[in-house]
Write a protein that holds these residues in place. Structure first.
Motif, short mmCIF file in Angstrom:
data_model
loop_
_atom_site.label_atom_id
_atom_site.label_comp_id
_atom_site.label_asym_id
_atom_site.label_seq_id
_atom_site.Cartn_x
_atom_site.Cartn_y
_atom_site.Cartn_z
N ASP A 126 0.81 -1.31 0.05
CA ASP A 126 -0.15 0.07 0.11
C ASP A 126 0.75 1.27 -0.08
N ALA A 127 1.91 1.26 0.69
CA ALA A 127 2.71 2.39 1.00
C ALA A 127 3.45 2.62 -0.48
N PHE A 128 3.91 1.75 -1.24
CA PHE A 128 4.43 1.94 -2.53
C PHE A 128 3.16 2.29 -3.53
N ASP A 129 2.24 1.88 -3.60
CA ASP A 129 1.12 2.32 -4.30
C ASP A 129 0.41 3.59 -4.37
N GLN A 130 0.45 4.02 -2.74
CA GLN A 130 0.02 5.38 -2.63
C GLN A 130 0.90 6.38 -2.45
N ARG A 131 2.21 6.22 -2.21
CA ARG A 131 3.15 7.12 -1.94
C ARG A 131 4.27 6.85 -2.64
N PHE A 132 5.23 6.08 -2.40
CA PHE A 132 6.68 5.79 -2.76
C PHE A 132 6.68 5.93 -4.28
N ASN A 133 6.01 5.00 -4.87
CA ASN A 133 6.04 4.89 -6.57
C ASN A 133 5.81 6.32 -7.15
N LEU A 134 4.80 7.12 -6.77
CA LEU A 134 4.62 8.38 -7.22
C LEU A 134 5.65 9.35 -6.98
N GLN A 135 6.27 9.30 -5.67
CA GLN A 135 7.26 10.11 -5.37
C GLN A 135 8.44 10.04 -6.16
N LEU A 136 8.96 8.81 -6.47
CA LEU A 136 9.76 8.35 -7.27
C LEU A 136 9.74 8.80 -8.81
N SER A 185 16.96 14.80 -5.65
CA SER A 185 17.87 14.02 -4.73
C SER A 185 17.12 14.00 -3.26
N ALA A 186 16.50 15.11 -3.04
CA ALA A 186 15.75 14.96 -1.62
C ALA A 186 14.89 14.02 -1.33
N ILE A 187 13.97 14.00 -2.54
CA ILE A 187 12.74 13.14 -2.78
C ILE A 187 13.54 11.76 -2.66
N THR A 188 14.31 11.51 -3.43
CA THR A 188 14.93 10.14 -3.58
C THR A 188 15.46 9.57 -2.22
N THR A 189 15.98 10.64 -1.54
CA THR A 189 16.83 10.31 -0.18
C THR A 189 15.46 9.98 0.78
N ALA A 190 14.57 10.57 0.73
CA ALA A 190 13.44 10.56 1.48
C ALA A 190 12.59 9.15 1.34
N VAL A 191 12.26 8.84 0.26
CA VAL A 191 11.87 7.53 -0.30
C VAL A 191 12.86 6.57 0.20
N GLN A 192 13.72 6.63 -0.18
CA GLN A 192 14.82 5.24 0.43
C GLN A 192 14.78 5.16 1.80
N SER A 193 15.01 6.26 2.56
CA SER A 193 15.15 6.08 4.05
C SER A 193 13.61 5.57 4.39
N GLN A 194 12.51 5.96 4.07
CA GLN A 194 11.32 5.92 4.61
C GLN A 194 10.95 4.51 4.07
N ALA A 195 11.30 4.18 3.01
CA ALA A 195 10.86 2.76 2.38
C ALA A 195 11.48 1.63 3.42
N VAL A 196 12.64 1.66 3.27
CA VAL A 196 13.46 0.91 3.89
C VAL A 196 13.21 0.51 5.39
N ALA A 197 12.95 1.71 6.14
CA ALA A 197 12.38 1.65 7.57
C ALA A 197 11.06 0.89 7.75
N LEU A 198 10.23 1.11 6.73
CA LEU A 198 8.81 0.27 6.69
C LEU A 198 8.94 -0.91 6.52
N ILE A 199 9.65 -1.21 5.47
CA ILE A 199 9.86 -2.84 5.03
C ILE A 199 10.47 -3.40 6.27
N ASN A 200 11.59 -2.90 6.98
CA ASN A 200 12.08 -3.56 8.02
C ASN A 200 11.18 -3.52 9.27
N ASP A 201 10.26 -2.57 9.48
CA ASP A 201 9.43 -2.50 10.54
C ASP A 201 8.23 -3.53 10.56
N GLU A 202 7.70 -3.62 9.04
CA GLU A 202 6.41 -4.33 9.02
C GLU A 202 6.81 -5.75 8.54
#
Length: 249
Positions: A126-136, A185-202
């Motif tokens: 859901d996170a990739f569908d709703q946020r990360f893919n669009l941000q990238l 660069s800022a968007i990619t950095t944010a997505v990278q950090s947030q996506a990795v944290a989400l995957i490891n958490d959930e």
């Protein structure tokens, strides 16, 4: 004339660095270590083997790049390099879909296992569908805009070989490229950090693990840093050329 050579070379360098940000992962052997993030499923496969005494027919690693996704298997005891790597077709809107990647592997190998039985967290998809893919995708657009401005700077630099004083105007184009690179660069950095944290958490509970090696970040932020510096150099070059030409009259 000669004062524009250095900033022109710097702009060409930034153009190449920015292009590499987009081209990484185009094939299985082209800059494979410059992924935005990597999804590691070896923990999930080990847990499945322990509980069922059967192998889980999915790839060990799924790498996300700006324009493609590549999947592969560890060559030796869960350590690099990857082998039997396959990559999705290059797309201007590359969508990373972890659940689809896993499901496709399971269906390809006719496995009776499904995502439900694996307890795959829907929140990740859901996170990739709703946020990360669009941000990238937005980041991709700004990389393209940066390439556009850099192309103008490079062409402008050729003109300044004859009219060096015009180098001062290149600062305007360089500033536009810097702004675009900063946003991307800022968007990619944010997505990278947030996506990795989400995957490891959930996904940690079932053995999913995500990470990154920082090479893509080094590439994109280097492009921004060199371009920002080139703006200063372009300004100085234009000023010096103006003084030289002024002294000729």
């Amino acid at each position: 004339m000669y004062s524009t050579i250095l900033p022109e070379l710097m702009s060409i360098t930034v153009f190449i660095l920015t292009l590499l940000c987009l081209q990484a992962g185009h094939t299985s052997t082209y800059m494979p270590n410059y992924s935005i993030l990597s999804l590691n499923t070896t923990g999930l496969k080990d847990a499945y083997l322990t509980s069922t005494q059967a192998d889980l027919p999915i790839h060990d690693v799924y790498n996300l790049y700006m324009m493609t996704t590549c999947s592969g298997y560890w060559s030796n005891n869960s350590s690099p390099p990857l082998e039997d790597v396959t990559c999705s077709p290059v797309s201007w809107y590359s969508k990373f879909s972890p659940s689809s990647l896993l499901l496709n592997d399971l269906q390809t190998h006719h496995s009776p296992t499904n995502l439900t039985s694996l307890s795959f967290p829907q929140g990740i998809q859901d996170a990739f569908d709703q946020r990360f893919n669009l941000q990238l995708h937005v980041a991709f657009i700004f990389y393209v805009i940066a390439l556009f401005w850099l192309g103008i700077v490079i062409l402008w630099g050729l003109i300044t070989c004859w009219w060096g004083v015009l180098g001062s105007f290149a600062v305007l184009f360089v500033s536009s490229a810097s702004t675009s690179l900063l946003i991307a660069s800022a968007i990619t950095t944010a997505v990278q950090s947030q996506a990795v944290a989400l995957i490891n958490d959930e996904g940690g509970a079932i053995g999913l693990q995500a990470g990154y090696n920082g090479r893509f970040l080094a590439l994109t932020w280097s492009a921004f840093a060199v371009n920002s510096l080139s703006g200063l150099v372009w300004g100085v070059a234009g000023f010096c050329s103006g003084l030289v030409r002024g002294s000729e009259f």
